[in-house]
Design a protein around this motif. Structure first.
Motif, PDB file in Angstrom:
ATOM      1  N   LEU A 164      -0.930  -7.182   7.621  1.00 43.17           N
ATOM      2  CA  LEU A 164      -0.957  -6.997   6.257  1.00 43.17           C
ATOM      3  C   LEU A 164      -1.819  -8.139   5.205  1.00 43.17           C
ATOM      4  O   LEU A 164      -2.346  -7.668   4.596  1.00 43.17           O
ATOM      5  CB  LEU A 164       0.494  -6.661   5.763  1.00 43.17           C
ATOM      6  CG  LEU A 164       1.178  -5.155   5.769  1.00 43.17           C
ATOM      7  CD1 LEU A 164       2.342  -5.295   5.352  1.00 43.17           C
ATOM      8  CD2 LEU A 164       0.036  -4.079   5.090  1.00 43.17           C
ATOM      9  N   ARG A 205      -4.950  -7.989   3.269  1.00 48.27           N
ATOM     10  CA  ARG A 205      -4.933  -8.348   1.899  1.00 48.27           C
ATOM     11  C   ARG A 205      -5.953  -9.558   1.410  1.00 48.27           C
ATOM     12  O   ARG A 205      -6.465  -9.688   0.533  1.00 48.27           O
ATOM     13  CB  ARG A 205      -3.398  -8.995   1.541  1.00 48.27           C
ATOM     14  CG  ARG A 205      -2.477  -7.952   1.469  1.00 48.27           C
ATOM     15  CD  ARG A 205      -1.047  -8.570   1.201  1.00 48.27           C
ATOM     16  NE  ARG A 205      -0.914  -8.863  -0.247  1.00 48.27           N
ATOM     17  CZ  ARG A 205      -0.830  -9.913  -0.866  1.00 48.27           C
ATOM     18  NH1 ARG A 205      -0.720 -11.162  -0.203  1.00 48.27           N
ATOM     19  NH2 ARG A 205      -0.637 -10.105  -2.039  1.00 48.27           N
ATOM     20  N   ASP A 227       1.407  -1.440  -1.233  1.00 52.43           N
ATOM     21  CA  ASP A 227       0.850  -2.043  -0.167  1.00 52.43           C
ATOM     22  C   ASP A 227      -0.827  -1.483  -0.277  1.00 52.43           C
ATOM     23  O   ASP A 227      -1.809  -2.383  -0.357  1.00 52.43           O
ATOM     24  CB  ASP A 227       1.131  -2.229   1.146  1.00 52.43           C
ATOM     25  CG  ASP A 227       2.446  -3.231   0.933  1.00 52.43           C
ATOM     26  OD1 ASP A 227       2.556  -4.240   0.208  1.00 52.43           O
ATOM     27  OD2 ASP A 227       3.425  -3.081   1.602  1.00 52.43           O
ATOM     28  N   ALA A 272       1.966  -2.523  -7.718  1.00 57.37           N
ATOM     29  CA  ALA A 272       1.288  -3.607  -7.013  1.00 57.37           C
ATOM     30  C   ALA A 272       0.982  -4.756  -7.970  1.00 57.37           C
ATOM     31  O   ALA A 272       1.081  -5.958  -7.844  1.00 57.37           O
ATOM     32  CB  ALA A 272      -0.033  -3.094  -6.261  1.00 57.37           C
TER      33      ALA A 272
END
Length: 323
Positions: free
Chosen positions: A9, A13, A36, A71
């Motif tokens: 992840l 990102r 996410d 987010a």
């Protein structure tokens, strides 16, 4: 469907993941929480690989704005998310207000967001003196918002208008009260004397106690408000401000209106004993005084007669109740 580890992840990102994995996120081939996925797609929408960027932009169309709002609210939200949301999602309800509420969102992104802010969003941003004072562009865009109140427009004018010229004598007097060391005081005076209003606001927020104790007496109200908004402000400083009869009644009213400041009994006591504090404010706070301070107030000849008389009546009422 692949479940991604925290390490993967993080790679996604920050754009470090291999192309296949990026494509999998875009096509729904990887299991991700909506919040996410929203953030990662915003990052991938700016990917150097044109295919990845195009797929990410297409995938974003199927996500609800709420996923992006959640987010954006996260403390660790990425600048790439702020940038994408401000440029491409600003017209979606709640997006721009979320950008304003995240303290880590840079002013460059807020410039795009202003015209889509709600009234509450405008109010929140106007209270962020640090952000507005560091960006003339943001202030200029804000000034054209139809949601701005006359008071808020005046605040912007104070910040970036011609402002009040520095009164050197008043500055020297304020600095003398704030800094006993002559050499440091002179340095402080010289520094402040050359600053614009916006720079003084920044200094009020980020400077030391000597700066705040001097700038609380600045002729410009927005600078005074910045002092009270400083995250470095101490209880002892507020206590001292509350007792200063040289401050404007407006600033004393702001101190009295701050819930956190009012939790400090010394602040309340000092405000009530300050002859410059507006009478309606002191009358409202009067019941907060303890018996000893209330009795002393009845003998304070510097305060308005109405306040002293009311204090005497309250003191007598309390005494009668104890009988």
């Amino acid at each position: 469907m692949e479940t991604l580890s925290p390490e993967v992840l993080e790679d996604l990102r920050h754009g470090r993941a291999p192309r296949e994995r990026k494509i999998a996120v875009c096509t729904g081939g990887a299991h991700l929480a909506p919040v996410d996925r929203a953030e990662i797609l915003a990052v991938l929408a700016g990917d150097a690989d044109e295919m990845v960027a195009t797929r990410a932009q297409d995938a974003i169309l199927s996500l609800p704005p709420e996923a992006f709002i959640e987010a954006i609210k996260r403390e660790q939200a990425l600048p790439a998310l702020f940038s994408y949301a401000a440029k491409h999602l600003a017209d979606k309800p709640g997006i721009c207000d979320a950008l304003v509420h995240n303290k880590n969102c840079a002013t460059e992104h807020l410039v795009h967001a202003v015209r889509h802010l709600s009234t509450l969003g405008i109010q929140t941003l106007m209270e962020e003196l640090e952000r507005i004072s560091e960006s003339p562009t943001l202030a200029a865009v804000l000034e054209h918002s139809p949601l701005l109140t006359p008071e808020q427009k005046n605040q912007l004018h104070e910040l970036y208008g011609p402002g009040h010229p520095i009164d050197e004598a008043a500055l020297a007097e304020a600095a003398a009260a704030a800094e006993p060391d002559v050499a440091r005081r002179q340095t402080l005076i010289q520094r402040i004397a050359t600053m614009t209003v916006a720079q003084r606001v920044q200094y009020a927020i980020k400077g030391g106690t000597d700066a705040r104790r001097t700038l609380i007496r600045d002729p410009n109200k927005v600078v005074q408000r910045a002092v009270l908004a400083s995250p470095r402000l101490t209880d002892q400083e507020v206590e001292a401000f509350a007792s200063m009869s040289s401050l404007t009644d407006e600033i004393l009213r702001l101190i009295a209106g701050n819930r956190n400041f009012r939790k400090n009994y010394v602040v309340v006591r000092n405000l009530i004993n300050n002859p410059k504090t507006p009478l309606d404010v002191t009358l409202h706070m009067l019941p907060m005084l303890n018996a000893q301070d209330l009795k002393r107030l009845t003998m304070n000849k510097n305060i308005p007669e109405t306040l002293r008389t009311t204090a005497f009546k309250l003191h007598r009422t309390r005494a009668d109740l104890k009988k």
